[in-house]
Scaffold this active site. Structure first.
Site, PDB file in Angstrom:
ATOM      1  N   HIS A   1      28.025  35.967  34.278  1.00 51.18           N
ATOM      2  CA  HIS A   1      29.044  34.915  34.138  1.00 51.18           C
ATOM      3  C   HIS A   1      28.703  34.053  32.938  1.00 51.18           C
ATOM      4  CE1 HIS A   1      31.788  31.642  35.178  1.00 51.18           C
ATOM      5  NE2 HIS A   1      32.355  32.507  35.981  1.00 51.18           N
TER       6      HIS A   1
ATOM      7  N   ASP B   1      33.865  38.252  41.718  1.00 52.83           N
ATOM      8  CA  ASP B   1      34.562  39.538  41.855  1.00 52.83           C
ATOM      9  C   ASP B   1      33.745  40.608  42.554  1.00 52.83           C
ATOM     10  OD1 ASP B   1      35.765  38.633  38.725  1.00 52.83           O
ATOM     11  OD2 ASP B   1      37.031  38.910  40.484  1.00 52.83           O
TER      12      ASP B   1
HETATM   13  C1  SDX Z   1      35.548  35.996  36.148  1.00 55.28           C
HETATM   14  O1  SDX Z   1      34.954  32.118  33.124  1.00 55.28           O
HETATM   15  C2  SDX Z   1      35.204  32.101  34.387  1.00 55.28           C
HETATM   16  O2  SDX Z   1      35.079  31.108  35.062  1.00 55.28           O
HETATM   17  C3  SDX Z   1      35.681  33.438  34.953  1.00 55.28           C
HETATM   18  C4  SDX Z   1      35.826  33.520  36.467  1.00 55.28           C
HETATM   19  C5  SDX Z   1      36.929  32.607  36.974  1.00 55.28           C
HETATM   20  O3  SDX Z   1      36.880  32.210  38.158  1.00 55.28           O
HETATM   21  O4  SDX Z   1      37.909  32.375  36.220  1.00 55.28           O
HETATM   22  O5  SDX Z   1      34.608  33.166  37.090  1.00 55.28           O
HETATM   23  C6  SDX Z   1      36.226  34.919  36.925  1.00 55.28           C
HETATM   24  O6  SDX Z   1      36.088  36.441  35.169  1.00 55.28           O
HETATM   25  C7  SDX Z   1      34.166  36.440  36.566  1.00 55.28           C
HETATM   26  C8  SDX Z   1      33.558  37.520  35.609  1.00 55.28           C
HETATM   27  C9  SDX Z   1      34.163  38.881  35.945  1.00 55.28           C
HETATM   28  N1  SDX Z   1      33.739  39.862  34.934  1.00 55.28           N
HETATM   29  C10 SDX Z   1      32.821  40.829  35.229  1.00 55.28           C
HETATM   30  O7  SDX Z   1      32.243  40.917  36.305  1.00 55.28           O
HETATM   31  C11 SDX Z   1      32.598  41.810  34.083  1.00 55.28           C
HETATM   32  C12 SDX Z   1      31.088  42.082  33.927  1.00 55.28           C
HETATM   33  N2  SDX Z   1      30.465  40.842  33.371  1.00 55.28           N
HETATM   34  C13 SDX Z   1      30.264  40.811  31.936  1.00 55.28           C
HETATM   35  O8  SDX Z   1      31.241  41.449  31.181  1.00 55.28           O
HETATM   36  C14 SDX Z   1      29.873  39.404  31.453  1.00 55.28           C
HETATM   37  O9  SDX Z   1      28.843  38.994  32.244  1.00 55.28           O
HETATM   38  C15 SDX Z   1      30.928  38.320  31.395  1.00 55.28           C
HETATM   39  C16 SDX Z   1      32.152  38.750  30.683  1.00 55.28           C
HETATM   40  C17 SDX Z   1      31.291  37.857  32.763  1.00 55.28           C
HETATM   41  C18 SDX Z   1      30.298  37.130  30.653  1.00 55.28           C
HETATM   42  O10 SDX Z   1      30.152  37.515  29.339  1.00 55.28           O
HETATM   43  P1  SDX Z   1      29.308  36.637  28.280  1.00 55.28           P
HETATM   44  O11 SDX Z   1      29.093  35.269  28.774  1.00 55.28           O
HETATM   45  O12 SDX Z   1      29.965  36.828  26.946  1.00 55.28           O
HETATM   46  O13 SDX Z   1      27.893  37.305  28.284  1.00 55.28           O
HETATM   47  P2  SDX Z   1      27.461  38.495  27.339  1.00 55.28           P
HETATM   48  O14 SDX Z   1      28.430  39.634  27.446  1.00 55.28           O
HETATM   49  O15 SDX Z   1      27.178  37.938  25.987  1.00 55.28           O
HETATM   50  O16 SDX Z   1      26.091  38.971  28.051  1.00 55.28           O
HETATM   51  C19 SDX Z   1      24.844  38.375  27.733  1.00 55.28           C
HETATM   52  C20 SDX Z   1      23.829  39.494  27.945  1.00 55.28           C
HETATM   53  C21 SDX Z   1      24.138  40.740  27.065  1.00 55.28           C
HETATM   54  O17 SDX Z   1      22.918  41.406  26.873  1.00 55.28           O
HETATM   55  P3  SDX Z   1      22.059  41.113  25.496  1.00 55.28           P
HETATM   56  O18 SDX Z   1      23.038  41.269  24.344  1.00 55.28           O
HETATM   57  O19 SDX Z   1      21.557  39.706  25.659  1.00 55.28           O
HETATM   58  O20 SDX Z   1      20.982  42.166  25.504  1.00 55.28           O
HETATM   59  O21 SDX Z   1      23.892  39.959  29.306  1.00 55.28           O
HETATM   60  C22 SDX Z   1      24.331  41.316  29.313  1.00 55.28           C
HETATM   61  C23 SDX Z   1      24.994  41.594  27.975  1.00 55.28           C
HETATM   62  O22 SDX Z   1      24.901  42.969  27.644  1.00 55.28           O
HETATM   63  N3  SDX Z   1      25.297  41.430  30.413  1.00 55.28           N
HETATM   64  C24 SDX Z   1      25.415  42.487  31.212  1.00 55.28           C
HETATM   65  C25 SDX Z   1      26.432  42.161  32.122  1.00 55.28           C
HETATM   66  N4  SDX Z   1      26.904  40.939  31.860  1.00 55.28           N
HETATM   67  C26 SDX Z   1      26.195  40.488  30.799  1.00 55.28           C
HETATM   68  N5  SDX Z   1      24.752  43.662  31.246  1.00 55.28           N
HETATM   69  C27 SDX Z   1      25.131  44.531  32.205  1.00 55.28           C
HETATM   70  N6  SDX Z   1      26.125  44.300  33.133  1.00 55.28           N
HETATM   71  C28 SDX Z   1      26.782  43.114  33.106  1.00 55.28           C
HETATM   72  N7  SDX Z   1      27.735  42.878  34.018  1.00 55.28           N
END
Ligand code: SDX
Length: 426
Positions: free
Chosen positions: A304, A361
């Site tokens: 998140h 989710d």
């Molecule tokens: C919702 O914003 C809100 O409030 C949203 C929400 C709401 O109520 O409105 O809470 C609802 O959208 C919840 C999120 C649902 N999405 C997912 O579950 C999709 C999987 N999650 C990721 O795509 C990600 O965690 C996000 C999109 C939720 C957040 O993305 P960020 O903040 O841009 O974080 P990032 O992608 O830059 O990740 C930081 C690091 C990265 O690794 P490094 O580059 O540091 O090596 O964490 C890793 C990412 O690769 N990472 C994950 C991961 N989420 C982050 N690695 C594997 N699996 C994951 N799910």
């Protein structure tokens, strides 16, 4: 509050700072460009506040979520979704008279204009329910002339009609996809009961709402109702800032929510768990894939932007998933896979170092599935829950009287000026 000082080309400029009601501090950069001819750059807006808001407070480090000061845990346990809609939009929990008047308005306006039913005939059976939802919500602008107005009464009528009718649109899209006749809303049922009635009633016999479903749905809708400046709510504020029609503005939020990185994750989670189940439940393989930078696989339902602790909503939903399956005497292997995924991930350095925890989710689809709601409807359910939040933020923006059209800047990195070359010479 002390000013922030910024050294730009050895010139110190001072920028005002201010503190919110929970002691968050912001630096006001509205004078930055005029004072320095510099702008800020913040892809994804992780460090940028777009507005002041009194609707929802999140402390991502502590895993705190409150709507208008009330903790999500207390609202989930004690409130109805209708009360939470009122709270988010009007700022206070309703008294009995206010609650009954609000509830009566929602029931009165739950029907769609009969001509809107014809739109469903144009969608192919394969149409994703989010495509139908966003199209039908935009179409509501044609049937609700007051939705173009920012007069108080017109805004109130439009918000009531949105809350009342969007659940009907959602239920009708399910019925259409199943080749079933539309079931009309009843005036003797509350919001949640009416939705379940319109989804699952059999037109040949009386439908008795399953109290387990009604309680679980009330909980899920409350937990999804708002989340400050998330992607879809920011989209609603962006679209609404141009004074676009309210329903077109909400439809923009629906479109943003659909993405699998946002609200579409609840569908992606169940599809991911299904894939793992078909792959001998080898969840460790998928945890390793999620860590592998060469793989584009990610653990949906994990991580998140704001929560760097366990999403408080996920905690409540995980308990509810257990309760619903036990009460329905259902055994869903996907829940065990989800639990195992969580257990392995939370012990793994990759996830711990990045503060990746289950989010809202991760478990919600288990409950929707147990209720008989098809996977492709899960994000529609998220939209139903989030609708009062979108409306509350739109209304707060309009009512502030200080809203300007949202128009970010950029830093240009393309070609410098060059002369046109006739096609014969290219
Ligand atoms: C919702 O914003 C809100 O409030 C949203 C929400 C709401 O109520 O409105 O809470 C609802 O959208 C919840 C999120 C649902 N999405 C997912 O579950 C999709 C999987 N999650 C990721 O795509 C990600 O965690 C996000 C999109 C939720 C957040 O993305 P960020 O903040 O841009 O974080 P990032 O992608 O830059 O990740 C930081 C690091 C990265 O690794 P490094 O580059 O540091 O090596 O964490 C890793 C990412 O690769 N990472 C994950 C991961 N989420 C982050 N690695 C594997 N699996 C994951 N799910």
């Amino acid at each position: 509050m002390k000013n922030a000082k910024l050294n730009v080309n050895d010139e110190i400029i001072e920028l005002p700072t201010f503190k919110g009601s929970e002691d968050e501090v912001g630096i006001d950069i509205t004078s930055l460009r005029s004072k320095t001819n510099h702008i800020t750059i913040d892809p994804g807006y992780a460090n940028t506040g777009s507005c002041l808001s009194s609707i929802t407070f999140i402390d991502g480090e502590k895993g705190i979520l409150r709507y208008r000061g009330y903790s999500i845990e207390e609202l989930a346990e004690k409130a109805t979704f209708t009360e939470v809609c009122y709270l988010l939009v009007y700022g206070e929990l309703p008294n009995i008279k206010e609650r009954d008047k609000f509830s009566k308005s929602l029931r009165k306006h739950a029907n769609l204009h009969e001509d809107m039913k014809r739109f469903y005939d144009g969608f192919p059976l394969s149409a994703h329910p989010m495509a139908i939802l966003s199209s039908m919500v935009t179409a509501m602008s044609a049937f609700t002339p007051e939705s173009n107005s920012w007069e108080d009464d017109d805004m109130d009528h439009s918000m009531i009609k949105a809350l009342a009718k969007v659940k009907t649109i959602a239920a009708f899209s399910y019925r259409k996809s199943q080749g079933l006749p539309f079931i009309y809303p009843r005036t003797d049922l509350n919001y949640v009961e009416n939705f379940l009635h319109m989804m699952f009633s059999d037109s040949q016999e009386d439908y008795h709402v399953n109290p387990v479903f009604a309680e679980a749905l009330n909980l899920l809708l409350i937990l999804h109702a708002d989340h400050e400046q998330n992607c879809s709510t920011s989209t609603v504020r962006m679209a609404g800032s141009s004074q676009a029609n309210l329903f077109a503005t909400i439809s923009a939020g629906i479109a943003a929510l659909w993405g699998p990185l946002h609200g579409g994750a609840n569908q992606a989670v169940i599809e991911m768990l299904d894939t793992i189940k078909k792959d001998n439940c080898d969840y460790k393989k998928y945890v390793n894939m999620a860590k592998d930078k060469n793989s584009d696989f990610k653990l949906y339902g994990f991580g998140h932007r704001v929560y760097k602790n366990y999403d408080p909503r996920a905690k409540v939903i995980a308990k509810a998933a257990d309760r619903v399956l036990n009460e329905l005497k259902l055994d869903d292997p996907l829940l065990e896979i989800a639990r195992n995924l969580e257990s392995v991930a939370l012990k793994d350095d990759y996830f711990k170092e990045r503060n990746l925890y289950p989010n809202v989710d991760f478990y919600s689809g288990i409950i929707y599935k147990a209720m008989g709601i098809p996977t492709n409807m899960f994000t529609v359910m998220f939209a139903l829950g989030r609708l009062p939040g979108w409306l509350a933020h739109w209304h707060e923006m309009v009512a502030s009287g200080t809203s300007r059209i949202n128009r970010p800047r950029q830093i240009y990195t393309g070609s410098k000026i060059r002369n046109f070359i006739p096609v014969e010479q290219r």
